[in-house]
Design a protein around this motif. Structure first.
Motif, PDB file in Angstrom:
ATOM      1  N   ARG A   1     -11.259   6.276   2.892  1.00 40.76           N
ATOM      2  CA  ARG A   1     -11.396   5.750   1.732  1.00 40.76           C
ATOM      3  C   ARG A   1      -9.645   4.681   1.683  1.00 40.76           C
ATOM      4  O   ARG A   1      -9.907   3.429   1.067  1.00 40.76           O
ATOM      5  CB  ARG A   1     -10.352   6.545   1.092  1.00 40.76           C
ATOM      6  CG  ARG A   1     -11.689   6.116  -0.846  1.00 40.76           C
ATOM      7  CD  ARG A   1     -11.309   7.453  -1.821  1.00 40.76           C
ATOM      8  NE  ARG A   1     -12.052   8.254  -1.492  1.00 40.76           N
ATOM      9  CZ  ARG A   1     -13.170   7.831  -3.118  1.00 40.76           C
ATOM     10  NH1 ARG A   1     -13.305   7.455  -3.552  1.00 40.76           N
ATOM     11  NH2 ARG A   1     -14.383   9.508  -2.705  1.00 40.76           N
ATOM     12  N   ILE A   2      -9.024   4.897   2.083  1.00 40.30           N
ATOM     13  CA  ILE A   2      -7.656   4.383   2.610  1.00 40.30           C
ATOM     14  C   ILE A   2      -7.657   3.570   3.884  1.00 40.30           C
ATOM     15  O   ILE A   2      -7.152   2.065   3.688  1.00 40.30           O
ATOM     16  CB  ILE A   2      -6.215   5.339   3.030  1.00 40.30           C
ATOM     17  CG1 ILE A   2      -6.160   6.142   2.175  1.00 40.30           C
ATOM     18  CG2 ILE A   2      -5.151   4.704   3.348  1.00 40.30           C
ATOM     19  CD1 ILE A   2      -4.903   7.504   2.392  1.00 40.30           C
ATOM     20  N   SER A   3      -8.679   3.360   4.497  1.00 39.15           N
ATOM     21  CA  SER A   3      -9.423   2.028   5.548  1.00 39.15           C
ATOM     22  C   SER A   3      -9.875   0.679   4.464  1.00 39.15           C
ATOM     23  O   SER A   3     -10.582   0.264   5.310  1.00 39.15           O
ATOM     24  CB  SER A   3      -9.956   3.023   6.616  1.00 39.15           C
ATOM     25  OG  SER A   3      -9.122   3.375   7.391  1.00 39.15           O
ATOM     26  N   GLY A   4     -10.188   0.710   3.139  1.00 39.16           N
ATOM     27  CA  GLY A   4     -11.135   0.716   2.626  1.00 39.16           C
ATOM     28  C   GLY A   4     -12.385  -0.165   2.880  1.00 39.16           C
ATOM     29  O   GLY A   4     -13.516   0.038   1.939  1.00 39.16           O
ATOM     30  N   VAL A   5     -12.972   1.275   3.209  1.00 32.29           N
ATOM     31  CA  VAL A   5     -14.150   2.087   3.240  1.00 32.29           C
ATOM     32  C   VAL A   5     -14.539   1.761   1.708  1.00 32.29           C
ATOM     33  O   VAL A   5     -14.209   2.730   1.361  1.00 32.29           O
ATOM     34  CB  VAL A   5     -14.638   3.040   3.872  1.00 32.29           C
ATOM     35  CG1 VAL A   5     -16.391   3.648   3.653  1.00 32.29           C
ATOM     36  CG2 VAL A   5     -14.616   2.612   5.388  1.00 32.29           C
ATOM     37  N   ARG A   6     -15.835   1.606   1.271  1.00 33.34           N
ATOM     38  CA  ARG A   6     -16.659   2.114  -0.079  1.00 33.34           C
ATOM     39  C   ARG A   6     -17.298   2.784   0.390  1.00 33.34           C
ATOM     40  O   ARG A   6     -18.215   2.953   0.270  1.00 33.34           O
ATOM     41  CB  ARG A   6     -16.786   0.635  -0.803  1.00 33.34           C
ATOM     42  CG  ARG A   6     -16.475  -0.307  -1.011  1.00 33.34           C
ATOM     43  CD  ARG A   6     -17.224  -1.689  -1.327  1.00 33.34           C
ATOM     44  NE  ARG A   6     -16.245  -3.229  -1.759  1.00 33.34           N
ATOM     45  CZ  ARG A   6     -16.070  -2.894  -2.514  1.00 33.34           C
ATOM     46  NH1 ARG A   6     -15.660  -3.014  -3.402  1.00 33.34           N
ATOM     47  NH2 ARG A   6     -15.313  -4.261  -2.645  1.00 33.34           N
TER      48      ARG A   6
ATOM     49  N   ARG B   1      -5.403   3.873  -5.376  1.00 30.65           N
ATOM     50  CA  ARG B   1      -5.775   4.549  -5.148  1.00 30.65           C
ATOM     51  C   ARG B   1      -5.713   6.311  -6.005  1.00 30.65           C
ATOM     52  O   ARG B   1      -6.560   6.550  -6.471  1.00 30.65           O
ATOM     53  CB  ARG B   1      -5.098   5.669  -3.914  1.00 30.65           C
ATOM     54  CG  ARG B   1      -4.885   5.352  -3.005  1.00 30.65           C
ATOM     55  CD  ARG B   1      -4.213   5.350  -1.682  1.00 30.65           C
ATOM     56  NE  ARG B   1      -4.115   7.159  -1.335  1.00 30.65           N
ATOM     57  CZ  ARG B   1      -4.954   8.331  -0.837  1.00 30.65           C
ATOM     58  NH1 ARG B   1      -3.365   7.848  -0.087  1.00 30.65           N
ATOM     59  NH2 ARG B   1      -5.082   8.772  -0.347  1.00 30.65           N
TER      60      ARG B   1
ATOM     61  N   ASP C   1      -8.996  -1.805  -6.511  1.00 31.71           N
ATOM     62  CA  ASP C   1      -9.379  -0.229  -5.704  1.00 31.71           C
ATOM     63  C   ASP C   1      -8.879  -1.129  -4.564  1.00 31.71           C
ATOM     64  O   ASP C   1      -8.357  -2.071  -3.369  1.00 31.71           O
ATOM     65  CB  ASP C   1     -11.048  -0.515  -5.252  1.00 31.71           C
ATOM     66  CG  ASP C   1     -11.762  -1.595  -5.104  1.00 31.71           C
ATOM     67  OD1 ASP C   1     -11.519  -3.111  -5.880  1.00 31.71           O
ATOM     68  OD2 ASP C   1     -12.037  -2.555  -4.134  1.00 31.71           O
ATOM     69  N   THR C   2      -8.777  -0.103  -3.394  1.00 32.89           N
ATOM     70  CA  THR C   2      -8.268  -0.291  -2.462  1.00 32.89           C
ATOM     71  C   THR C   2      -9.140  -1.109  -1.567  1.00 32.89           C
ATOM     72  O   THR C   2      -8.512  -2.004  -0.595  1.00 32.89           O
ATOM     73  CB  THR C   2      -8.824   1.356  -1.500  1.00 32.89           C
ATOM     74  OG1 THR C   2      -7.835   2.140  -2.382  1.00 32.89           O
ATOM     75  CG2 THR C   2      -7.776   1.068   0.016  1.00 32.89           C
ATOM     76  N   THR C   3     -10.704  -1.439  -1.235  1.00 32.87           N
ATOM     77  CA  THR C   3     -10.712  -2.458  -0.672  1.00 32.87           C
ATOM     78  C   THR C   3     -10.419  -3.972  -0.154  1.00 32.87           C
ATOM     79  O   THR C   3     -10.119  -4.393   0.480  1.00 32.87           O
ATOM     80  CB  THR C   3     -12.440  -2.025  -0.311  1.00 32.87           C
ATOM     81  OG1 THR C   3     -13.001  -0.352  -0.594  1.00 32.87           O
ATOM     82  CG2 THR C   3     -12.967  -3.133   0.530  1.00 32.87           C
ATOM     83  N   ARG C   4     -10.519  -4.247  -2.105  1.00 24.30           N
ATOM     84  CA  ARG C   4      -9.760  -5.346  -2.001  1.00 24.30           C
ATOM     85  C   ARG C   4      -8.776  -5.283  -2.103  1.00 24.30           C
ATOM     86  O   ARG C   4      -8.874  -7.062  -1.638  1.00 24.30           O
ATOM     87  CB  ARG C   4     -10.402  -5.517  -3.098  1.00 24.30           C
ATOM     88  CG  ARG C   4     -12.304  -5.901  -3.590  1.00 24.30           C
ATOM     89  CD  ARG C   4     -12.924  -6.677  -4.624  1.00 24.30           C
ATOM     90  NE  ARG C   4     -12.644  -5.298  -5.567  1.00 24.30           N
ATOM     91  CZ  ARG C   4     -12.969  -5.446  -7.191  1.00 24.30           C
ATOM     92  NH1 ARG C   4     -13.683  -6.775  -6.944  1.00 24.30           N
ATOM     93  NH2 ARG C   4     -13.300  -4.441  -7.533  1.00 24.30           N
TER      94      ARG C   4
ATOM     95  N   ILE D   1      -7.005  -4.565   0.436  1.00 22.11           N
ATOM     96  CA  ILE D   1      -6.677  -4.830   1.840  1.00 22.11           C
ATOM     97  C   ILE D   1      -6.799  -6.504   2.399  1.00 22.11           C
ATOM     98  O   ILE D   1      -6.599  -6.561   2.466  1.00 22.11           O
ATOM     99  CB  ILE D   1      -7.010  -3.704   2.606  1.00 22.11           C
ATOM    100  CG1 ILE D   1      -6.946  -1.841   2.866  1.00 22.11           C
ATOM    101  CG2 ILE D   1      -7.375  -4.038   3.802  1.00 22.11           C
ATOM    102  CD1 ILE D   1      -7.462  -1.034   2.868  1.00 22.11           C
ATOM    103  N   ARG D   2      -7.816  -6.717   1.433  1.00 19.95           N
ATOM    104  CA  ARG D   2      -8.334  -7.983   1.675  1.00 19.95           C
ATOM    105  C   ARG D   2      -7.649  -9.207   1.190  1.00 19.95           C
ATOM    106  O   ARG D   2      -7.138 -10.125   2.057  1.00 19.95           O
ATOM    107  CB  ARG D   2     -10.150  -8.144   0.713  1.00 19.95           C
ATOM    108  CG  ARG D   2     -11.188  -7.873   2.027  1.00 19.95           C
ATOM    109  CD  ARG D   2     -12.213  -8.189   1.465  1.00 19.95           C
ATOM    110  NE  ARG D   2     -13.324  -6.596   1.238  1.00 19.95           N
ATOM    111  CZ  ARG D   2     -14.019  -6.904   1.332  1.00 19.95           C
ATOM    112  NH1 ARG D   2     -14.682  -7.076  -0.121  1.00 19.95           N
ATOM    113  NH2 ARG D   2     -15.594  -6.219   1.168  1.00 19.95           N
TER     114      ARG D   2
ATOM    115  N   LEU E   1      -1.480   0.552   3.994  1.00 24.60           N
ATOM    116  CA  LEU E   1      -1.231   1.160   3.850  1.00 24.60           C
ATOM    117  C   LEU E   1      -1.178   2.676   5.160  1.00 24.60           C
ATOM    118  O   LEU E   1      -2.560   2.246   6.134  1.00 24.60           O
ATOM    119  CB  LEU E   1      -0.870   1.982   2.879  1.00 24.60           C
ATOM    120  CG  LEU E   1      -0.564   3.762   2.731  1.00 24.60           C
ATOM    121  CD1 LEU E   1       0.496   3.827   2.406  1.00 24.60           C
ATOM    122  CD2 LEU E   1      -1.407   4.405   1.648  1.00 24.60           C
TER     123      LEU E   1
END
Lengths: 354, 523
Positions: free
Chosen positions: A228-233, B313, B332-335, B337-338, B343
Motif C-alpha cells: 500500500r505504501i509503495s502505491g499498489v492499489r 494513508r 490516495d497514496t498511489t496518486r 506518489i505519482r 515515504l
C-alpha cells in the motif's frame, strides 16, 4: 520458483543444494511417479484415449486451481468457486432452453457465443461481489466467500426448483445449437477444453511473471502494508483476483454443462476443496506471497491422475479419499522442510561469501 | 583491571558462543556481571548484545561455554529457569498483552490466586500499584495496556521486571520511548535497586546515559567483546572506538549548497485520534528544494502520523498539501506518489519491504509503470534500473534476485530508499532512516541524504536522535503531542531549546497530570 544459484561450493552446501533442487521439483517428481506407477499397475492407463479423458477431468480442477492460486497468493481464499460452477452451469442451461422472457410477449434467445459470454460475465460478477465484500466491507475472505458459496448454490437450486435442465441441444431456428462444442468438440486432435486450459494457463502465467498486476499480486500477499505504501492499489488487486477466480469457475460451469448437455444445480459441490488442494500441492503458500501457475497445474494433474488411476485399479473410493488426504499432507510437510533447508543453504552460502 | 572489592561477581560467562544456522552471533564471550552495580553493555545493532542477554535470561541456550552463577555452573533450559534463579529481563520489544490490564500483565504466569485457584484481582492490583508508584508513572493497575502510550507501556514492562524481585535485572534499551522526566525516575529506581544489591545489566545506544549511570562497561563488536572497563576509566571516545573500531560518527558534512524555491508545503494538517483528541494537531510547514528539514520529537509525538497524513494513508485526515505551489487534491497514496511524494517508513519489516520477494522486485515495486510497455514489464529496462540503484546506493548484494530478507538491516534500508528514489520523487519523507542499521550503513544513508538534497530533492526526516537532527538538518522542526512546538534554523538551534520544545505539553512530571490529559498523550 526461483532457481538457486548453481555456484560451485564445497560438499555440504552442494549436497544441501541437490536435495533442495529435488524438493523444489517435488510436485513434478510426484507427477512422474504417479504416471509411472499407474502405467505399470493399471492396464490401458497409457492409451491415448485414456490420457485425453484424464486430461479433460484434470482440466476442470486446473481452471479452478489457477483462480484459487492468485487468490491464495494475495493471502485470501475463495470457497465460492464450486457454487459458481453450479450457478453458471444453470445460467447457461437456462439461456439455451428458455432465453430471456421480456415480459411483453417477446423472448430473446441468444446464440451460443453470446450465452458463453453472458455466463462468463455472471461468474466475474459473483467474483466482484466477493471482492467488494472483502475490500469495501472488510469481511474476512473465508467468511465472505463462504456466504457467497451458500447464496450462489441457493440461487442455482432456485433457478430450476432443484431440477436439471436437460437436453441442451438447442433449436436451429433460434440459433441456440452447438452448445456441445465446448465439452465434446476437438481441434487438431485435442479436446476444446484442453485448448482453453492451455490458453488461460499461458495467459495467467504471463500475467504473474511479466505484468505489473502480477507483481502486485505477489506484493499484496507478501506484505499488504508495504504494498500500500509503495502505491499498489491493493483493493483493485484483490478485486481482480476474485473476479479472475469467478471467471475460471464460469468456464468450468460452461464446460461441464456442455459435456453433459445438461445443467444440474448441484454441480461443483466441494470443487473448491480440490482446487485448494491442487494449489497447495503445487507449492502455493497458504500464508500468501508464494505460488506459481505452473506448479498449480502440475498439482492438479497429480491429484487428477491419482484419483483416475486409483479408479482404474479398482481401489475403493473410501481408500481414494484417504490416499488423497495423505498426499496433500505430505506435500505440505515437504514444503516446510524445503523452506527450512532453503534458509540453511542460503545462510551457509552467505557465511561462505563473507 | 581494577575491581573495587564491594562489587562481587554474581554471574560469569566463560567462553560463551552462540551459533545460529550459518552465523556466529556471539564468539567466545567472557562477561562478568557485578552485584550492586550497573553493568553496561554497548555495541552496534547486530553486535550480539541481545543474543548475549537472551543467553543469560535463559531464552537462548549457548552453543559452547559455561555460565557460572555464584561460582556454580548452571544451565537454563527456559526463561522460567532463569526467573527462578533470580534473573529478570526487560525486553526491547514490548512483551505485553494489550488486551489485558496493567496488573494482569505484571503478574502474567505468576498470578496471585486464592485457595480455590481463583485469581485474586484485588491483591494483584494492590501489589502492582506498589511497583507502579515506585516508578511514579501515574498508571492505574486496572488500565488496559493498549490504552497507554508507548512510554508508559515501557514503564509497565519495567515494573513487571522489578516485581520479579530479581537479583540480576537485564534492561534492553529501557529508555527508548521514555521522556526525559521518565528517564530520571527510572534512574532513581535503578539507584534504589543497586543499593539493595541487585546486579543490573543495562543496554542502551545513548552514550550519555551509559556514562551517567554505568559502573562497568562492556563493548561488543561483531559478536566479540572488544573492551571491558570500569566506567570511571573511560570516555565517549574510547567507547566509540571499541564499538566501531574508529573514532567519529560520520554524518557527512554539509556542502553549503543553498536551498532553492519552496517545493512542498503542508497547511493545517490534522488527524483525529480514535480515542479523541488529535494525533496531528494543526501542523503547517514548508520545505524548499534541496533542503533537509529534520523533525525531532519523542516517540508518540506525531511525527510518523504527520508523514502518514502527507502520504494520504488516512482518509479522515484534514489539511492541504502543495507541491511546487500546486495543491495536491489526490487523496490516495498511489496518486500522491505519482505527484512526487515518497515515504521511507519507520518500520522496515512491516511497512518497507515485501520480505519474501527479491531485492529487484522490492526496488521496482513502487515504480513498475516506468518499465512497462502496454502491460508488459520490460525485463531489460527493469534490470538496468535495479543494477544502477544497487550501484548508486552501494547495496551489498551478490545477486538482485536474492530474497531481500537475506540482506543485513542496513542494506535492507538502502533497498527501501532505492524503491522510493526510483519513483522519481520531488519530496522524500524519511521516518527514522537510521533506525536499526549499523554505523557503516548509517554513514551511507546520511551521505545519500546529502547527495539527494544537493540534487534538489526536498527531504523531511523524522528522528528521535538529537545528534542526528542537529548534524543533518538545514532547519529543525520539533513536535510534541501532535503539535509543532518549535522551528529552528540550524545556526540558532541549541540542544537545550530543542529538548525543551520536544517536552512541551508533557510536563516535567507526567504523573501529576489529571487522567484525561494523560490519555491525550496516547500514541
Amino acid at each position: 520458483m526461483t532457481d538457486i544459484p548453481a555456484r560451485a561450493a564445497p560438499s555440504s552446501v552442494s549436497s544441501g543444494s541437490a536435495l533442495l533442487t529435488l524438493m523444489k521439483l517435488r510436485t513434478f517428481i510426484a507427477l512422474i511417479a504417479v504416471l509411472v506407477f499407474f502405467s505399470i499397475a493399471a492396464p490401458n492407463f497409457l492409451s491415448a484415449a485414456n490420457l485425453i479423458l484424464m486430461a479433460k477431468h484434470v482440466a476442470l480442477n486446473a481452471f479452478l486451481a489457477m483462480g484459487m492460486t492468485f487468490v491464495i497468493i494475495t493471502g485470501g481464499i475463495d470457497l465460492s468457486v464450486g457454487s459458481i460452477v453450479g450457478l453458471c452451469g444453470m445460467v447457461a442451461g437456462y439461456l439455451v432452453l428458455n432465453g430471456i422472457d421480456l415480459q411483453i410477449g417477446y423472448t430473446i434467445y441468444f446464440n451460443v457465443v453470446e450465452i458463453a459470454l453472458i455466463t462468463l460475465a455472471v461468474g466475474i460478477a459473483i467474483g466482484a461481489v466477493n471482492g467488494l465484500l472483502i475490500t469495501r466491507l472488510n469481511v474476512a475472505p473465508f467468511i465472505a466467500t463462504l456466504g457467497v458459496l451458500y447464496v450462489a448454490r441457493g440461487l442455482a437450486l432456485l433457478s430450476s426448483d432443484g431440477r436439471t435442465f436437460p437436453n441442451l441441444v438447442g433449436k436451429p431456428e433460434l440459433g441456440t445449437t452447438g452448445f456441445g462444442f465446448l465439452g465434446a468438440g476437438r481441434l487438431i486432435g485435442l479436446p476444446v477444453s484442453i485448448w482453453i486450459l492451455i490458453v488461460v494457463a499461458l495467459g495467467a502465467a504471463y500475467l504473474a511473471r511479466y505484468t505489473p498486476l502480477g507483481r502486485h499480486i505477489f506484493a499484496v500477499g507478501g506484505n499488504e502494508r508495504a504494498a500500500r505504501i509503495s502505491g499498489v492499489r491493493v483493493n483493485m488487486v484483490k478485486m481482480f483476483v476474485y473476479m479472475f477466480s469467478g471467471f475460471c469457475a464460469a468456464i468450468v460451469g460452461l464446460i461441464i454443462s456442455s459435456e453433459l448437455m445438461a445443467s444440474h444445480p448441484a454441480t461443483g459441490e466441494s470443487f473448491e476443496l480440490n482446487a485448494i488442494a491442487a494449489a497447495v500441492l503445487g507449492g502455493t503458500s497458504m500464508s500468501g506471497g508464494r505460488g506459481t501457475i505452473g506448479g498449480t497445474i502440475v498439482g492438479a494433474f497429480v491429484i487428477g491422475i491419482l484419483s483416475d488411476g486409483l479408479v482404474m485399479m479398482g481401489v475403493s473410493s473410501f481408500w481414494q479419499m484417504v490416499i488423497k488426504g495423505l498426499v496433500i499432507i505430505v506435500a505440505v510437510v515437504v514444503d516446510q522442510a524445503q523452506r527450512r533447508l532453503q534458509q540453511r543453504v542460503t545462510l551457509m552460502q552467505m557465511a561462505k561469501a563473507g | 583491571m581494577t575491581t573495587a572489592p564491594s562489587y562481587d561477581v554474581i554471574l560469569k560467562l566463560e567462553d560463551v558462543s552462540k551459533v545460529y544456522a550459518g552465523t556466529v552471533a556471539v564468539k567466545q564471550a567472557n562477561f562478568e556481571v557485578r552485584k550492586g552495580a550497573v553493568n553496561v553493555l554497548v555495541g552496534e545493532n547486530g553486535a550480539g548484545k541481545s543474543t548475549l542477554m537472551k543467553i543469560i535470561a535463559g531464552v537462548e541456550q549457548p552453543t559452547a561455554g559455561r555460565i557460572l552463577l555464584d561460582g556454580n555452573e548452571v544451565s537454563f533450559s527456559s526463561s522460567g529457569d532463569a526467573v527462578n534463579r533470580g534473573i529478570g529481563m526487560v525486553f526491547q520489544e514490548l512483551n505485553l498483552f494489550g488486551n489485558m490490564t496493567v496488573a494482569e500483565n505484571i503478574f502474567a504466569t505468576r498470578e496471585i490466586t486464592n485457595r480455590f485457584r481463583k485469581i485474586d484481582r484485588k491483591a494483584q492490583e494492590r501489589r502492582a500499584g506498589e511497583f507502579l508508584d515506585r516508578l511514579e508513572a501515574g498508571i492505574r493497575p486496572d488500565m488496559l495496556v493498549e490504552d497507554l502510550r508507548i512510554g508508559q507501556q515501557q514503564l509497565v514492562e519495567i515494573a513487571k521486571a522489578v516485581s520479579l524481585d530479581a537479583r540480576i535485572l537485564i534492561m534492553d534499551e529501557p529508555t527508548s520511548a521514555l521522556s526525559a522526566a521518565e528517564v530520571e525516575i527510572l534512574f532513581k529506581v535503578i539507584a534504589d535497586l543497586k543499593a539493595h544489591g541487585v546486579a543490573i545489566v543495562y543496554i542502551s545506544h545513548r552514550l550519555e546515559e551509559l556514562i551517567r549511570i554505568g559502573d562497568y562497561i562492556t563493548v561488543l563488536r561483531d559478536g566479540r567483546i572488544t573492551g571491558q572497563e570500569e566506567m570511571r576509566d573511560v570516555d565517549t571516545q574510547w567507547i566509540v572506538r571499541q564499538m566501531i573500531g574508529s573514532d567519529a560518527k560520520d554524518f557527512a558534512k554539509a556542502d553549503g549548497h543553498v536551498p532553492g524555491e519552496e517545493v512542498f508545503r503542508a497547511e493545517d494538517i490534522c488527524l483525529p485520534r480514535v480515542t479523541g483528541g488529535l494525533a496531528v494537531d494543526h501542523v503547517s510547514l514548508s520545505l524548499r528544494a534541496g533542503e533537509i528539514l529534520g523533525i525531532y520529537g519523542l516517540m508518540g509525538a506525531g511525527r510518523s502520523e504527520l508523514f502518514d497524513c502527507i502520504m494520504g494513508r488516512h482518509g479522515h485526515a484534514s489539511g492541504k498539501i502543495f507541491i511546487d505551489g500546486k495543491q495536491i487534491r489526490e487523496r490516495d497514496t498511489t496518486r500522491r506518489i505519482r505527484r512526487g511524494l515518497a515515504l521511507i517508513p519507520e518500520d522496515r519489516q512491516r511497512e518497507g519491504l515485501v520480505s519474501i520477494l527479491s531485492v529487484a522486485s522490492n526496488l521496482t515495486l513502487a515504480s513498475l509503470s516506468r518499465f512497462v510497455r502496454l502491460f508488459h514489464i520490460r525485463g531489460g529496462a527493469e534490470r538496468q534500473a535495479v543494477s544502477q540503484m544497487v550501484r548508486e546506493l552501494s547495496i551489498k548484494v551478490a545477486d538482485p534476485a536474492q530474497e531481500v530478507s537475506s540482506l543485513s538491516g542496513g542494506n535492507q534500508q538502502k533497498v527501501v530508499i532505492g524503491k522510493a528514489l526510483l519513483t522519481g520523487p520531488k519530496v522524500l519523507l524519511m521516518d527514522e532512516p537510521s533506525r536499526g542499521i549499523d554505523v557503516g550503513a548509517k554513514a551511507d544513508v546520511f551521505r545519500t541524504m546529502r547527495k539527494l538534497s544537493r540534487d534538489g530533492l526536498g527531504i523531511l526526516f523524522a528522528t528521535s536522535d538529537l545528534d542526528e537532527v542537529m548534524a543533518l538538518s538545514d532547519r529543525i522542526a520539533v513536535m510534541s503531542n501532535g503539535r509543532l512546538t518549535g522551528m529552528f534554523d540550524r545556526a540558532e538551534a541549541s540542544e537545550a531549546a530543542i529538548v525543551a520544545a520536544s517536552a512541551f505539553g508533557h510536563g516535567p512530571a507526567p504523573h501529576i497530570l489529571p487522567q484525561n490529559l494523560e490519555s491525550n498523550t496516547d500514541d
